[in-house]
Design a protein around this motif. Sequence first.
Motif, PDB file in Angstrom:
ATOM      1  N   LYS A  23     -13.951  -9.260  37.105  1.00  0.00           N
ATOM      2  CA  LYS A  23     -12.633  -8.752  37.483  1.00  0.00           C
ATOM      3  C   LYS A  23     -12.804  -7.428  38.200  1.00  0.00           C
ATOM      4  CE  LYS A  23     -10.019 -10.900  33.821  1.00  0.00           C
ATOM      5  NZ  LYS A  23      -8.820 -10.791  33.045  1.00  0.00           N
ATOM      6  N   ASP A  24     -11.875  -7.119  39.072  1.00  0.00           N
ATOM      7  CA  ASP A  24     -11.862  -5.835  39.750  1.00  0.00           C
ATOM      8  C   ASP A  24     -11.440  -4.768  38.727  1.00  0.00           C
ATOM      9  OD1 ASP A  24     -10.108  -3.688  41.455  1.00  0.00           O
ATOM     10  OD2 ASP A  24     -11.817  -4.463  42.602  1.00  0.00           O
ATOM     11  N   ILE A  25     -12.081  -3.615  38.783  1.00  0.00           N
ATOM     12  CA  ILE A  25     -11.822  -2.550  37.811  1.00  0.00           C
ATOM     13  C   ILE A  25     -10.359  -2.106  37.830  1.00  0.00           C
ATOM     14  CG2 ILE A  25     -12.478  -0.617  39.307  1.00  0.00           C
ATOM     15  CD1 ILE A  25     -13.443  -0.831  35.653  1.00  0.00           C
ATOM     16  N   LYS A  26      -9.727  -2.084  39.000  1.00  0.00           N
ATOM     17  CA  LYS A  26      -8.310  -1.693  39.099  1.00  0.00           C
ATOM     18  C   LYS A  26      -7.429  -2.667  38.325  1.00  0.00           C
ATOM     19  CE  LYS A  26      -8.014   1.953  41.773  1.00  0.00           C
ATOM     20  NZ  LYS A  26      -7.612   3.203  41.225  1.00  0.00           N
ATOM     21  N   ASP A  27      -7.723  -3.955  38.415  1.00  0.00           N
ATOM     22  CA  ASP A  27      -6.953  -4.959  37.679  1.00  0.00           C
ATOM     23  C   ASP A  27      -7.088  -4.746  36.177  1.00  0.00           C
ATOM     24  OD1 ASP A  27      -6.152  -6.117  40.057  1.00  0.00           O
ATOM     25  OD2 ASP A  27      -7.727  -7.652  40.027  1.00  0.00           O
ATOM     26  N   VAL A  28      -8.285  -4.404  35.755  1.00  0.00           N
ATOM     27  CA  VAL A  28      -8.534  -4.148  34.334  1.00  0.00           C
ATOM     28  C   VAL A  28      -7.738  -2.921  33.889  1.00  0.00           C
ATOM     29  CG1 VAL A  28     -10.280  -3.535  32.627  1.00  0.00           C
ATOM     30  CG2 VAL A  28     -10.790  -5.257  34.357  1.00  0.00           C
ATOM     31  N   GLN A  29      -7.794  -1.851  34.681  1.00  0.00           N
ATOM     32  CA  GLN A  29      -7.061  -0.634  34.338  1.00  0.00           C
ATOM     33  C   GLN A  29      -5.556  -0.885  34.275  1.00  0.00           C
ATOM     34  OE1 GLN A  29      -8.598   1.876  37.451  1.00  0.00           O
ATOM     35  NE2 GLN A  29     -10.165   2.750  36.115  1.00  0.00           N
ATOM     36  N   ILE A  30      -5.034  -1.645  35.217  1.00  0.00           N
ATOM     37  CA  ILE A  30      -3.607  -1.967  35.236  1.00  0.00           C
ATOM     38  C   ILE A  30      -3.256  -2.808  34.009  1.00  0.00           C
ATOM     39  CG2 ILE A  30      -1.831  -3.310  36.450  1.00  0.00           C
ATOM     40  CD1 ILE A  30      -3.198  -2.330  39.078  1.00  0.00           C
ATOM     41  N   GLY A  31      -4.128  -3.741  33.650  1.00  0.00           N
ATOM     42  CA  GLY A  31      -3.898  -4.569  32.464  1.00  0.00           C
ATOM     43  C   GLY A  31      -3.851  -3.748  31.193  1.00  0.00           C
ATOM     44  N   ILE A  32      -4.743  -2.769  31.097  1.00  0.00           N
ATOM     45  CA  ILE A  32      -4.757  -1.895  29.917  1.00  0.00           C
ATOM     46  C   ILE A  32      -3.482  -1.069  29.862  1.00  0.00           C
ATOM     47  CG2 ILE A  32      -5.907   0.117  28.902  1.00  0.00           C
ATOM     48  CD1 ILE A  32      -8.569  -1.103  29.938  1.00  0.00           C
ATOM     49  N   LEU A  33      -3.062  -0.549  31.003  1.00  0.00           N
ATOM     50  CA  LEU A  33      -1.838   0.251  31.068  1.00  0.00           C
ATOM     51  C   LEU A  33      -0.624  -0.589  30.693  1.00  0.00           C
ATOM     52  CD1 LEU A  33      -0.721   3.038  31.744  1.00  0.00           C
ATOM     53  CD2 LEU A  33      -0.509   2.302  34.114  1.00  0.00           C
ATOM     54  N   ASP A  34      -0.597  -1.846  31.156  1.00  0.00           N
ATOM     55  CA  ASP A  34       0.509  -2.746  30.801  1.00  0.00           C
ATOM     56  C   ASP A  34       0.556  -2.972  29.291  1.00  0.00           C
ATOM     57  OD1 ASP A  34       1.253  -2.972  33.446  1.00  0.00           O
ATOM     58  OD2 ASP A  34       0.280  -4.917  33.752  1.00  0.00           O
ATOM     59  N   LYS A  35      -0.607  -3.196  28.682  1.00  0.00           N
ATOM     60  CA  LYS A  35      -0.670  -3.405  27.230  1.00  0.00           C
ATOM     61  C   LYS A  35      -0.205  -2.152  26.484  1.00  0.00           C
ATOM     62  CE  LYS A  35      -2.409  -7.519  26.416  1.00  0.00           C
ATOM     63  NZ  LYS A  35      -1.644  -8.529  25.735  1.00  0.00           N
ATOM     64  N   GLU A  36      -0.644  -0.998  26.973  1.00  0.00           N
ATOM     65  CA  GLU A  36      -0.245   0.266  26.355  1.00  0.00           C
ATOM     66  C   GLU A  36       1.275   0.432  26.429  1.00  0.00           C
ATOM     67  OE1 GLU A  36      -0.587   4.305  28.361  1.00  0.00           O
ATOM     68  OE2 GLU A  36      -2.322   4.297  27.015  1.00  0.00           O
ATOM     69  N   ASN A  37       1.845   0.199  27.593  1.00  0.00           N
ATOM     70  CA  ASN A  37       3.298   0.318  27.764  1.00  0.00           C
ATOM     71  C   ASN A  37       4.041  -0.670  26.880  1.00  0.00           C
ATOM     72  OD1 ASN A  37       3.005   2.391  29.587  1.00  0.00           O
ATOM     73  ND2 ASN A  37       3.267   1.110  31.391  1.00  0.00           N
ATOM     74  N   GLU A  38       3.492  -1.865  26.749  1.00  0.00           N
ATOM     75  CA  GLU A  38       4.101  -2.873  25.890  1.00  0.00           C
ATOM     76  C   GLU A  38       4.104  -2.410  24.431  1.00  0.00           C
ATOM     77  OE1 GLU A  38       2.871  -7.333  24.450  1.00  0.00           O
ATOM     78  OE2 GLU A  38       2.538  -6.853  26.574  1.00  0.00           O
ATOM     79  N   MET A  39       2.986  -1.838  23.984  1.00  0.00           N
ATOM     80  CA  MET A  39       2.914  -1.324  22.607  1.00  0.00           C
ATOM     81  C   MET A  39       3.929  -0.201  22.390  1.00  0.00           C
ATOM     82  SD  MET A  39      -1.004  -1.116  21.254  1.00  0.00           S
ATOM     83  CE  MET A  39      -1.566  -0.141  22.622  1.00  0.00           C
ATOM     84  N   VAL A  40       4.045   0.690  23.353  1.00  0.00           N
ATOM     85  CA  VAL A  40       4.987   1.812  23.232  1.00  0.00           C
ATOM     86  C   VAL A  40       6.419   1.294  23.192  1.00  0.00           C
ATOM     87  CG1 VAL A  40       5.868   3.897  24.342  1.00  0.00           C
ATOM     88  CG2 VAL A  40       3.406   3.472  24.285  1.00  0.00           C
ATOM     89  N   GLU A  41       6.729   0.347  24.060  1.00  0.00           N
ATOM     90  CA  GLU A  41       8.080  -0.231  24.061  1.00  0.00           C
ATOM     91  C   GLU A  41       8.406  -0.866  22.715  1.00  0.00           C
ATOM     92  OE1 GLU A  41       7.954  -2.897  27.398  1.00  0.00           O
ATOM     93  OE2 GLU A  41       8.481  -1.310  28.822  1.00  0.00           O
ATOM     94  N   LYS A  42       7.464  -1.606  22.160  1.00  0.00           N
ATOM     95  CA  LYS A  42       7.678  -2.224  20.848  1.00  0.00           C
ATOM     96  C   LYS A  42       7.849  -1.160  19.766  1.00  0.00           C
ATOM     97  CE  LYS A  42       5.360  -6.675  21.525  1.00  0.00           C
ATOM     98  NZ  LYS A  42       4.210  -7.510  21.114  1.00  0.00           N
ATOM     99  N   ALA A  43       7.036  -0.120  19.828  1.00  0.00           N
ATOM    100  CA  ALA A  43       7.144   0.978  18.848  1.00  0.00           C
ATOM    101  C   ALA A  43       8.504   1.667  18.979  1.00  0.00           C
ATOM    102  CB  ALA A  43       6.013   1.979  19.046  1.00  0.00           C
ATOM    103  N   GLN A  44       9.007   1.799  20.200  1.00  0.00           N
ATOM    104  CA  GLN A  44      10.320   2.399  20.411  1.00  0.00           C
ATOM    105  C   GLN A  44      11.423   1.534  19.804  1.00  0.00           C
ATOM    106  OE1 GLN A  44      10.264   2.927  24.717  1.00  0.00           O
ATOM    107  NE2 GLN A  44       9.905   5.129  24.474  1.00  0.00           N
ATOM    108  N   ARG A  45      11.190   0.231  19.743  1.00  0.00           N
ATOM    109  CA  ARG A  45      12.162  -0.680  19.130  1.00  0.00           C
ATOM    110  C   ARG A  45      11.985  -0.769  17.613  1.00  0.00           C
ATOM    111  NH1 ARG A  45      10.836  -3.934  23.826  1.00  0.00           N
ATOM    112  NH2 ARG A  45       9.517  -5.245  22.522  1.00  0.00           N
ATOM    113  N   GLY A  46      11.025  -0.024  17.070  1.00  0.00           N
ATOM    114  CA  GLY A  46      10.853   0.019  15.623  1.00  0.00           C
ATOM    115  C   GLY A  46       9.738  -0.843  15.070  1.00  0.00           C
ATOM    116  N   ASP A  47       8.911  -1.410  15.925  1.00  0.00           N
ATOM    117  CA  ASP A  47       7.799  -2.250  15.473  1.00  0.00           C
ATOM    118  C   ASP A  47       6.680  -1.361  14.911  1.00  0.00           C
ATOM    119  OD1 ASP A  47       5.782  -4.066  15.044  1.00  0.00           O
ATOM    120  OD2 ASP A  47       5.711  -4.826  17.101  1.00  0.00           O
ATOM    121  N   ILE A  48       6.544  -1.368  13.589  1.00  0.00           N
ATOM    122  CA  ILE A  48       5.565  -0.519  12.905  1.00  0.00           C
ATOM    123  C   ILE A  48       4.138  -0.916  13.272  1.00  0.00           C
ATOM    124  CG2 ILE A  48       4.679   0.176  10.638  1.00  0.00           C
ATOM    125  CD1 ILE A  48       7.400   1.399  11.374  1.00  0.00           C
TER     126      ILE A  48
END
Length: 143
Positions: A23-48
């Motif tokens: 995989k291209d390193i940029k795609d990997v970095q974007i994927g990690i950022l997407d996962k991070e944002n997803e975790m934060v969004e879930k945490a903002q909704r109260g997901d412990i």
Amino acid sequence: MSKKHSKSFKPENREVKILGEEKDIKDVQIGILDKENEMVEKAQRGDIKSFERIVFLYEGFVYNLAYNMFYNQLDAQDVTQEVFIKVYKNINSFKFNSKFKTWLYRIATNTCIDEYNKRKKENKKKCISYKQQNIDYEIAWYI
């Protein structure tokens, strides 16, 4: 002969292998950022569980920052705990204008500075109190 790299060194091959797939390193970095944002969004909704994952991912980062400020394991652990309490209470104020790690870094840095200033003030009070006790003792000695 070893070739030294400057700070601006960029590898020509920007591909990484993940589970046998290139995989291209940029795609990997974007994927990690997407996962991070997803975790934060879930945490903002109260997901412990998502918040626990955030703590798991970043507690080493925060601890190292605190340890480099105080050079003491217990103090670094206390500050790390304080940082994640603040993050938990204020996670809804994160607006995704920056990376989550940047926002966390700011909270951690400010918490370290606040703790350092608090301790500095407490030590000053202790020092003044000790001097006053010494003066009182010296006055009593001469009476």
